[in-house]
Motif scaffolding. Structure first.
Motif, short mmCIF file in Angstrom:
data_model
loop_
_atom_site.label_atom_id
_atom_site.label_comp_id
_atom_site.label_asym_id
_atom_site.label_seq_id
_atom_site.Cartn_x
_atom_site.Cartn_y
_atom_site.Cartn_z
N SER A 186 1.15 -0.93 -0.17
CA SER A 186 0.18 -0.15 -0.13
C SER A 186 0.97 1.33 -0.32
N ASP A 187 2.09 1.28 0.89
CA ASP A 187 3.34 2.44 0.76
C ASP A 187 3.67 2.22 -0.50
N CYS A 206 0.66 11.34 -10.47
CA CYS A 206 -0.53 12.54 -10.18
C CYS A 206 -0.74 13.02 -8.98
N PRO A 207 0.93 14.42 -8.98
CA PRO A 207 1.25 14.98 -8.24
C PRO A 207 0.22 15.83 -7.53
N ALA A 208 -0.41 16.19 -8.60
CA ALA A 208 -1.66 17.67 -8.49
C ALA A 208 -2.88 16.94 -7.64
N HIS A 209 -3.28 15.31 -8.15
CA HIS A 209 -3.91 15.50 -7.31
C HIS A 209 -3.30 14.31 -5.89
N ALA A 210 -2.20 14.31 -5.97
CA ALA A 210 -1.75 14.29 -4.10
C ALA A 210 -1.49 14.91 -3.77
N THR A 211 -1.27 16.59 -4.10
CA THR A 211 -2.15 17.89 -2.92
C THR A 211 -3.40 18.26 -2.68
N LEU A 212 -4.24 17.80 -3.38
CA LEU A 212 -5.50 17.20 -3.02
C LEU A 212 -5.97 16.36 -1.72
N ALA A 213 -5.35 15.36 -2.10
CA ALA A 213 -4.74 14.39 -1.31
C ALA A 213 -4.89 14.36 0.44
N GLY A 214 -3.78 15.47 0.29
CA GLY A 214 -2.78 15.86 1.38
C GLY A 214 -1.53 14.77 1.15
N VAL A 215 -1.15 14.34 0.43
CA VAL A 215 0.40 13.03 0.06
C VAL A 215 1.40 13.91 -0.22
N PRO A 216 2.36 13.70 0.24
CA PRO A 216 3.91 15.06 -0.20
C PRO A 216 3.88 14.52 -1.58
N ASP A 225 -1.35 14.80 5.15
CA ASP A 225 -0.53 14.37 6.26
C ASP A 225 -0.13 13.71 7.38
N GLY A 226 -0.24 13.92 8.32
CA GLY A 226 0.24 14.50 9.41
C GLY A 226 -0.25 15.44 10.05
N PHE A 227 -1.22 15.86 9.13
CA PHE A 227 -2.19 17.09 10.33
C PHE A 227 -1.48 18.66 9.98
N LYS A 228 -0.47 18.68 9.14
CA LYS A 228 0.29 20.19 8.42
C LYS A 228 -0.64 21.39 7.41
N ARG A 275 -6.43 5.66 3.79
CA ARG A 275 -5.41 7.21 4.70
C ARG A 275 -6.41 7.63 3.85
N PHE A 276 -5.49 8.23 2.55
CA PHE A 276 -5.92 8.87 1.67
C PHE A 276 -6.29 8.87 0.24
N LEU A 277 -5.85 7.52 0.03
CA LEU A 277 -6.93 7.68 -1.53
C LEU A 277 -8.28 7.12 -1.62
N VAL A 278 -9.00 6.87 -1.05
CA VAL A 278 -10.16 6.01 -0.77
C VAL A 278 -10.75 6.72 -0.15
N MET A 279 -12.55 6.88 -0.89
CA MET A 279 -13.16 7.23 -0.28
C MET A 279 -14.97 6.87 -1.83
N TYR A 280 -15.63 6.52 -0.90
CA TYR A 280 -16.61 5.74 -1.37
C TYR A 280 -17.84 7.03 -1.02
#
Length: 574
Positions: free
Chosen positions: A15-16, A26-36, A357-360, A411-416
């Protein structure tokens, strides 16, 4: 937060790896998801970029299938959950590619087009490094636009196009971003306010903003001159595609005819409740007259955007303080929530963005009120609980927090949407049951929100499957659905402004299957609550039920039912 799940299960490492691949491709979507990620980079939205990402997903699917069988027993439950979540995630996204959904990714509210602008809302604008990333994304946005255009063009060439109505909606948004009201023209002032501005940075920002405006102008030109003549006239997507997309949002299949009829039954029941309550608020007045009063009475409105945001933020603080430990256990990082105005130019309404991630980056409610000069509060109290606490903020931020049980992918990429919106609509009902709508007009506002969600079921299914309006319906009984009739229903029967009604109807037609997720999801959550009450009798614990529903992260509605009832059975056995 701590890593307490069974680290021996290889699913968590896999998963990691998938999340890291997502951040890289997919860095734009990573920013939206809060993933570094590289916050200065963009997704490659071109056909070749999409093919590359699909190949990556397929490779992870093979690796997942080759993992050894998970361990039995309760101690390995989180590993089994992680496997199922990853399997469903990969299956669904690869199914989208197989059906060419990436070639018709264009609508008025949730497509790559909106992400080109929205990603800047969630970037770091406090540090020099953050502004460097902003400048880099501005400089390369024209190339990202061109790659996105290439996929739309491939869809046009192969006949996989969206309806004219969606093209016209995006055209309007593109022209806004290319014009004098563009969000990107606000960046220089924000840069100065950051305290890290330099002459070189100012020059890069100014040049980038102008390049972006030119890129949106060029995209608007392509959409108007080339894409629009090839766009579909029909708004409806038909039963096959509708049910496929609805299952993607719900994590469950529906009987569209039964659900359509149920939606209408909810409409009739809610309208009857509202009529009774309106008679209490203003005896002798009709429901539309009472709604008009609540929208215009200065004593029932906030009189500036700042005042409105203060009222909404206070609702969050009060609910968090009073319900913690009573109906929910709220981890410390979840006790911060921001309330902000969204930049103009997009669809109207409110939405929530989870923490990073990390609630920054804290969880944030964004309001897009359009050109309102005063802000009626009667229907905003329920929205505060839906978008914030105990709705989306509790559910989504808890999912980010639970790294002791959930995979990073989960935690970051799954939302139904069925789970997320079903929970948030349930949260509105719960707050009513707990006494948090202290004025009768706030209760009426909650019912008005429920009514709109019930009409969404009827309109969304009815328009896309081209079903007749029922013979006992209040408007156009027996007629076929159309956009104009949907707008009329939303304006006259669901009490939306005309502009909001048009935006909503366009949204349903461009985002098939999403609009039903609210009421369908709430239906499942309420059914599960009643089922547990019957099973457990006096042992039923409402707080424990809430923990079951949101304590395993966002899952499909079929999966949610399994989790809740499995936990109940385990508890009974214990």
């Amino acid at each position: 937060m701590s890593q307490n799940h069974d680290a021996r299960d290889p699913i968590f490492a896999l998963s990691d790896e998938l999340v890291e691949a997502f951040a890289a491709q997919c860095p734009a979507h990573a920013t939206l998801a809060g993933v570094p990620c590289d916050d200065g980079a963009w997704n490659d939205w071109s056909p070749s970029g999409a093919a590359s990402w699909a190949a990556t997903l397929a490779s992870f699917q093979e690796r997942l299938r080759s993992l050894p069988a998970p361990s039995p027993g309760a101690e390995a439950r989180w590993g089994r959950l992680a496997r199922r979540v990853m399997s469903d995630y990969l299956d669904e996204r690869l199914d989208d590619f197989r059906h060419g959904e990436h070639l018709r990714d264009l609508n008025n509210i949730e497509s790559a087009f909106q992400h080109l602008r929205m990603v800047f809302d969630l970037m770091d604008v406090r540090s020099a490094a953050g502004w460097e990333a902003v400048a880099s994304r501005l400089a390369t946005l024209p190339e990202a636009c061109e790659r996105y255009r290439a996929s739309l063009e491939e869809g046009r060439r192969t006949g996989q196009v969206v309806a004219r109505r969606q093209v016209l909606a995006v055209l309007s948004q593109a022209r806004h971003q290319a014009g004098e009201g563009s969000f990107f023209l606000t960046l220089p002032a924000a840069y100065e306010a950051s305290g890290v501005a330099t002459d070189a940075g100012r020059a890069r920002l100014a040049a980038g903003a102008e390049g972006v405006r030119a890129a949106f102008s060029a995209l608007a030109g392509y959409l108007e001159q080339i894409y629009l003549p090839s766009a579909r006239e029909a708004d409806a997507v038909g039963e096959e595609r509708y049910l496929r997309l609805a299952r993607r949002f719900l994590g469950a299949s529906i009987d569209p005819i039964e659900t359509y009829a149920w939606g209408w039954s909810e409409v009739h029941a809610i309208e009857a409740q509202m009529a009774r309550l309106a008679a209490e608020i203003r005896p002798g007045a009709s429901l539309p007259e009472v709604i008009a009063l609540l929208k215009t009475d200065p004593a029932r409105c906030a009189h500036s955007a700042d005042e409105f945001l203060r009222v909404m933020a206070e609702r969050q603080r009060k609910a968090l303080a009073e319900l913690d430990g009573v109906h929910f256990d709220i981890p410390v990082p979840l006790r911060q929530i921001d309330v902000r105005l969204a930049p103009p130019g997009g669809a109207l309404g409110a939405y929530y963005v989870p923490p990073s991630d990390g609630f920054k980056r804290p969880g944030t409610i964004w309001y897009a009120p359009g050109d309102k000069q005063q802000f009626p509060l009667y229907d905003e109290i329920t929205t505060a609980y839906h978008e914030g606490f105990p709705g989306h903020h509790l559910q989504c931020a808890l999912q980010v927090y639970l790294d002791d049980r959930l995979s990073r992918l989960h935690r970051f990429l799954v939302m139904y949407s069925g789970h997320a919106e079903g929970w948030a609509l349930y949260a509105e009902q719960l707050m009513y049951e707990l006494g948090y709508f202290e004025r009768p007009e706030y209760v009426l506002g909650m019912l008005a929100a429920k009514l709109m969600r019930a009409y969404r079921v009827a309109l969304d299914i009815g328009m896309h499957l081209e079903l007749p309006i029922p013979r006992d319906a209040p408007l156009h009984a027996g007629a076929p659905w159309s956009y104009d009739i949907a707008v009329e229903y939303l304006h006259q029967r669901a009490f939306l402004t005309v502009d909001h009604a048009r935006s909503e109807a366009t949204r349903y037609l461009g985002w098939p299957g999403q609009a039903i997720s609210y009421k369908v999801g709430e239906r499942v959550v309420l059914q599960l609550r009643e089922e547990l009450r019957r099973l457990q009798g006096e042992a039923f614990d409402l707080k424990a039920f809430h923990a079951r529903v949101i304590g395993s992260g966002s899952v499909g509605l079929d999966h949610l039912r399994e989790i809740v009832l499995e936990d109940a059975a385990a508890g009974a056995a214990g």
